[in-house]
Structure formats: C-alpha cells, structure tokens
Design an enzyme around this catalytic site. Structure first.
Site, PDB file in Angstrom:
ATOM      1  N   GLY A  40       0.805  -1.221   0.000  1.00 34.43           N
ATOM      2  CA  GLY A  40       0.000   0.000   0.000  1.00 34.43           C
ATOM      3  C   GLY A  40       0.829   1.257   0.000  1.00 34.43           C
ATOM      4  O   GLY A  40       0.369   2.323  -0.384  1.00 34.43           O
ATOM      5  N   ALA A 119      15.237  -3.927  -1.591  1.00 36.63           N
ATOM      6  CA  ALA A 119      15.909  -4.323  -2.834  1.00 36.63           C
ATOM      7  C   ALA A 119      17.068  -3.378  -3.145  1.00 36.63           C
ATOM      8  O   ALA A 119      16.976  -2.166  -2.930  1.00 36.63           O
ATOM      9  CB  ALA A 119      14.911  -4.312  -3.980  1.00 36.63           C
ATOM     10  N   GLY A 185       1.656  24.027   2.369  1.00 39.47           N
ATOM     11  CA  GLY A 185       1.094  23.277   1.254  1.00 39.47           C
ATOM     12  C   GLY A 185      -0.062  22.428   1.745  1.00 39.47           C
ATOM     13  O   GLY A 185      -0.518  22.540   2.884  1.00 39.47           O
ATOM     14  N   TYR A 186      -0.545  21.527   0.867  1.00 39.40           N
ATOM     15  CA  TYR A 186      -1.752  20.790   1.225  1.00 39.40           C
ATOM     16  C   TYR A 186      -1.547  19.833   2.390  1.00 39.40           C
ATOM     17  O   TYR A 186      -2.446  19.659   3.233  1.00 39.40           O
ATOM     18  CB  TYR A 186      -2.333  20.069   0.005  1.00 39.40           C
ATOM     19  CG  TYR A 186      -1.582  18.845  -0.458  1.00 39.40           C
ATOM     20  CD1 TYR A 186      -1.960  17.584  -0.032  1.00 39.40           C
ATOM     21  CD2 TYR A 186      -0.502  18.944  -1.331  1.00 39.40           C
ATOM     22  CE1 TYR A 186      -1.285  16.450  -0.449  1.00 39.40           C
ATOM     23  CE2 TYR A 186       0.176  17.817  -1.764  1.00 39.40           C
ATOM     24  CZ  TYR A 186      -0.214  16.573  -1.321  1.00 39.40           C
ATOM     25  OH  TYR A 186       0.470  15.453  -1.733  1.00 39.40           O
ATOM     26  N   ILE A 187      -0.366  19.207   2.509  1.00 39.76           N
ATOM     27  CA  ILE A 187      -0.142  18.256   3.605  1.00 39.76           C
ATOM     28  C   ILE A 187      -0.163  18.980   4.943  1.00 39.76           C
ATOM     29  O   ILE A 187      -0.844  18.561   5.889  1.00 39.76           O
ATOM     30  CB  ILE A 187       1.183  17.497   3.410  1.00 39.76           C
ATOM     31  CG1 ILE A 187       1.146  16.660   2.139  1.00 39.76           C
ATOM     32  CG2 ILE A 187       1.473  16.607   4.616  1.00 39.76           C
ATOM     33  CD1 ILE A 187       2.469  15.972   1.803  1.00 39.76           C
ATOM     34  N   GLU A 206       4.709  29.734   6.294  1.00 38.61           N
ATOM     35  CA  GLU A 206       4.865  29.489   4.862  1.00 38.61           C
ATOM     36  C   GLU A 206       5.832  30.519   4.268  1.00 38.61           C
ATOM     37  O   GLU A 206       5.678  31.720   4.484  1.00 38.61           O
ATOM     38  CB  GLU A 206       3.517  29.565   4.158  1.00 38.61           C
ATOM     39  CG  GLU A 206       3.560  29.585   2.639  1.00 38.61           C
ATOM     40  CD  GLU A 206       4.300  28.406   2.031  1.00 38.61           C
ATOM     41  OE1 GLU A 206       5.049  28.628   1.058  1.00 38.61           O
ATOM     42  OE2 GLU A 206       4.151  27.278   2.525  1.00 38.61           O
ATOM     43  N   VAL A 271       7.458  20.449   4.024  1.00 37.69           N
ATOM     44  CA  VAL A 271       7.955  21.340   2.968  1.00 37.69           C
ATOM     45  C   VAL A 271       8.146  20.627   1.637  1.00 37.69           C
ATOM     46  O   VAL A 271       8.764  21.169   0.715  1.00 37.69           O
ATOM     47  CB  VAL A 271       9.278  22.013   3.398  1.00 37.69           C
ATOM     48  CG1 VAL A 271       9.046  22.949   4.565  1.00 37.69           C
ATOM     49  CG2 VAL A 271      10.338  20.966   3.747  1.00 37.69           C
ATOM     50  N   ALA A 320      -1.181   9.618  -5.881  1.00 41.37           N
ATOM     51  CA  ALA A 320      -1.386   8.170  -5.951  1.00 41.37           C
ATOM     52  C   ALA A 320      -2.116   7.767  -7.217  1.00 41.37           C
ATOM     53  O   ALA A 320      -1.777   6.742  -7.841  1.00 41.37           O
ATOM     54  CB  ALA A 320      -2.159   7.693  -4.719  1.00 41.37           C
ATOM     55  N   HIS A 444     -31.392  17.353  -8.867  1.00 42.30           N
ATOM     56  CA  HIS A 444     -31.704  18.394  -7.891  1.00 42.30           C
ATOM     57  C   HIS A 444     -32.348  17.760  -6.666  1.00 42.30           C
ATOM     58  O   HIS A 444     -33.179  16.859  -6.802  1.00 42.30           O
ATOM     59  CB  HIS A 444     -32.686  19.409  -8.509  1.00 42.30           C
ATOM     60  CG  HIS A 444     -33.182  20.442  -7.554  1.00 42.30           C
ATOM     61  ND1 HIS A 444     -32.421  21.547  -7.217  1.00 42.30           N
ATOM     62  CD2 HIS A 444     -34.343  20.541  -6.853  1.00 42.30           C
ATOM     63  CE1 HIS A 444     -33.104  22.290  -6.360  1.00 42.30           C
ATOM     64  NE2 HIS A 444     -34.278  21.701  -6.120  1.00 42.30           N
TER      65      HIS A 444
END
Length: 465
Positions: A40, A119, A185-187, A206, A271, A320, A444
């Site tokens: 995931g 890996a 930012g969005y996070i 910011e 950031v 994602a 509607h």
C-alpha cells in the site's frame, strides 16, 4: 543465496507498484513484487488514507463542539464532548490494516509473488533483497521502479524529538497543545487544520506570499478565511530559522525581516517530498535524471532498456492516482499492448476546509498557453443543497476556449467538492464543450448542479444567479 527468476520485477508495493503487479498478473506475466513495509506504500499506510481518517474524526468532533456551545443553528445541543486521540488513532490503524490486507489478497489472487525486504540493484536485470531470513537474489527480464518518496528534512530542523514529519503526525496519541506547521502546502494545512479542530493551537509558517502556492488566489481565499475563523495563525513570507534554546520553540524570520519565537510542543515540517532512492543501488545504473527524479518518456521507460519507473520517483505531480494509472499502463506495455501516456488532465485535491479540487487548466494557465478563454463561476451560496448542509462557502469555475467552447479546466472550492473530481476529469478527457455540460440534466438538489450553472454562466445563460 536463494534465487528467483521472473519476467517482471516490481520494486515497491505502493499504489503504482501494486497496481502494476496486479495488472501484470492478470495478463499472465510471471511477476514478483518487493516491498520493505506493508503493501500500500505511503498513501495507504502513512499518507492519503490515514490522513483522511484523521480529518474525518476532526470534523466530527468539531461539529459536536459547535453543538455543545450552542452555535448550531439547527437547534441541536449536546452535553459534554471530548476526544480520546489514542482511540482515534487505533480506529485509523484498523482501516489501514483492512486495506493493506486487501492489497495482499489482490496480489495473491493475481498470482504475484510477494518478497518482503529491501531491494538493491546489482545491475539492470538483477537485485539483491535483504529479507528477514537472509539474502534473496532476483533476476528479471523487466524491472519497474516504484519506490515512492519520503518527507523532505530541513537541515536546520532535522526530524527527531519535537520536530516531526507527516508520518509521525498521523500516529500521535497525545494532542499537542501548541503546534507549529512549517510549510503551508496541502499536507501541512490538512493535518494542521485537523489537529486545530481537535483542540491544538496551530500556527502555520509558509515561505511564499500565499498558502497553497500551486493554486490561484481565488481558490485559496475561502480556505484562508476559514483558517482565520478557526483561530489558526498563518505567517506567509516567513522562514523557519531553527529551534530556540532547549528546543521548546521555533525561531522564524517574518516577511519584514524580524525574528519571532513561536512556542511549540510539536513542530510539523511539511515542505515537500523527495524521491526514495537512497540505498537502492540506482547510482550503479546511471539512469538519466530530471533533477532528483528519474527521467521517463511517455511510456514510463527510463534511459536503460527494460527498466521502467512510475510514481513519485519520477517527479510531480506526486499523486497516488497518477502512479496507479502509470502502473496499469506499464503492465499492459510489458504484455505487448500499445499504450502511451496521453492523459489530458490529472485532478488534484486539497482536503482542506473547505476542500479544493482542480482538473485541467486554470484561467492563468490557459492564457499562458495562448488561449483566449471564457469562464463561468457559480457560488455555493446560491445552491440549495449547500444551504441545507450549512456549507455555502466556495464556488465552481469552468474554463473554456472562447472560439469553440471546449472545456480546458474545471475547479471548485467548497465542502465535499473532492467528489466532483471524477466529473471534472471525465468532461475534460471526453472533450466536452460548455454546451455538453449545460445540456446535461444534473439531479436536484445536489451540489453538482453548480457545475451545470457554471457552464451556463460561461455561455451567458445563467439561470440561478
């Protein structure tokens, strides 16, 4: 050393990697997938899914608090409200566990062999995997690199102690009294807003003149207004300098050049993110780069034959759903199908309060690309369903070519507008014109009527405004 030989090796079981492996398995390709953590990836375990669970819990608690204080206009009152963050996190972890188990089951159903470990490339066809039981060697005809990304760490604010990344923020069992978020930012805004609704005193720092700098000011304005109403203090044009004294506060330089000290129990640094390549042996392959990212073509091929790359490791947008679409496409290419990346748009969403969704070109982007445009905007304050749900802030906006009315972009800001993302992307992918949207019957009462009304407004035929 144990050895596995396969046709396809996928490194990383995040959204891009596991989708690629599942589709390859469905197409009859002998596939192995390697993952160091749970299936995931970041999205499912420490990103998209857990953050949305936390946001939902915060919204539920905030709504209850308003009922407690008598601020609910519908007349609903409750007596007493509290939140047990430990139980909230346990609930979130339960959702993550169900989904990771589901991914494992889907991989097994597609006959994909799962190898747990890290890996490292020996060469372009061979990797070594450090597993709990020892070294595993895997040789493959084709390799897909889907290793994802990690939070960016600031040199003057290394992670540890009070300084945390989004990963740690999603596992807090105790609510910080004072939280400083570095990065608007969005996070940062999603998590900062959620913790503020749960009771934290939140300050956002910011560096640019505007929060959510990738979005135009018109979309950001309702979010900024709600942050202010929620008591979240936002410092724009400010830079984090470092910790003060014993580390119980953050020193920032404000836009006027003065330094300010912000007390903080936790400092959340959001950031940006960087590609996860360290320790993978990629430097031995000497693949072409685009900055820190792996350079790919329209089939996600790298500069080395037989090696593909998908998702965050290939750069922006780090989403994602982009990685999933790339993974599915690459699996079909490996199976011999003719595919190329020809997506007209990749919708982007901020799960802030209110939410923002954008697909295609903004008005400024369209003009920059040389288009003469017409736009239409419809406010949710004129939408009946929004009124009944106490969510009148925001609007829907459509951007179209002035000569043909071809829709170039759709944006919205408001409660629940993330669910409009599919309609927005579908309209652009199918080459819809303003007349197509305006002529489609929208049920509607729904918020989606605002999409039709925005198209009508662009055509000069607005009905409800």
């Amino acid at each position: 050393m144990k050895e596995i030989v396969c046709k396809l090796l996928v490194i990383g079981a995040g959204p891009g990697g596991y989708v690629c492996a599942i589709r390859a398995g469905q197409l009859g390709i002998d596939t192995v997938i390697v993952e160091a953590g749970k299936p995931g990836g970041t999205c499912l375990t420490v990103g998209c899914i857990p953050s949305k669970a936390l946001i939902h819990a915060a919204e539920e608690f905030d709504a209850t608090q308003k009922m407690l204080t008598g601020k609910n206009p519908m007349g609903i009152r409750v007596e007493g409200a509290s939140i047990d963050l430990g139980r909230t996190i346990a609930w979130k972890d339960g959702i993550v566990g169900r989904l990771t188990s589901g991914v494992s089951a889907l991989l097994q159903k597609a006959r994909v062999k799962i190898v747990h470990g890290r890996a490292r490339f020996r060469d372009g066809k061979t990797v070594e995997v450090e597993t709990e039981t020892g070294q595993q060697l895997i040789r493959a005809e084709t390799v897909v690199i889907a290793t994802g990304s990690d939070p960016v760490e600031l040199a003057n604010l290394p992670f540890g102690g009070r300084v945390i990344s989004s990963t740690e923020a999603l596992s807090l069992t105790e609510l910080p009294k004072k939280l400083v978020v570095v990065g608007g930012g969005y996070i940062g805004l999603e998590l900062g807003t959620a913790l503020a609704k749960m009771g934290s005193e939140v300050t956002v720092v910011e560096a640019t003149p505007q929060i959510l700098p990738l979005y135009d000011a018109e979309l950001v304005r309702p979010v900024m207004r709600k942050l202010t109403e929620s008591g979240i203090w936002v410092l724009t044009g400010a830079k984090a300098i470092g910790l003060a004294g014993s580390g119980e506060a953050l020193i920032v330089e404000t836009s006027d050049g003065h330094q300010q000290t912000l007390p903080a129990d936790r400092i959340l640094v959001t950031v940006g993110r960087r590609p996860r390549t360290a320790g993978s042996g990629l430097e031995e392959l000497d693949l072409d780069r685009a900055g820190p990212y792996l350079r790919i073509d329209d089939r996600c091929r790298t500069s080395m034959r037989g090696i593909f790359a998908i998702g965050d490791v290939t750069g922006e947008p780090m989403l994602a759903h982009r990685a999933m679409a790339q993974g599915e496409m690459v699996a079909e290419i490996i199976a011999g199908k003719k595919r190329a990346w020809d997506k007209r748009c990749i919708p982007a969403i901020c799960f802030t309060d209110p939410e923002i969704v954008s697909a295609g070109l903004s008005p400024a982007d369209a003009r920059t690309q040389g288009y003469e445009i017409r736009t239409g905007q419809f406010p949710f304050s004129a939408n009946g369903r929004a009124m009944t749900m106490q969510s009148e802030e925001g609007f829907v906006r459509v951007v179209a070519r002035a000569d043909t009315n071809l829709v170039l972009g759709l944006q919205a800001v408001g409660a629940g507008v993330s669910e409009l993302s599919a309609a927005f992307a579908l309209a652009i992918e199918m080459g819809a014109r303003l007349e197509d949207i305006a002529g489609t019957i929208h049920a509607h009462p729904t918020r989606s009527e605002a999409v039709m009304e925005a198209a009508l407004k662009a055509l000069g035929s607005a009905l409800h405004i």
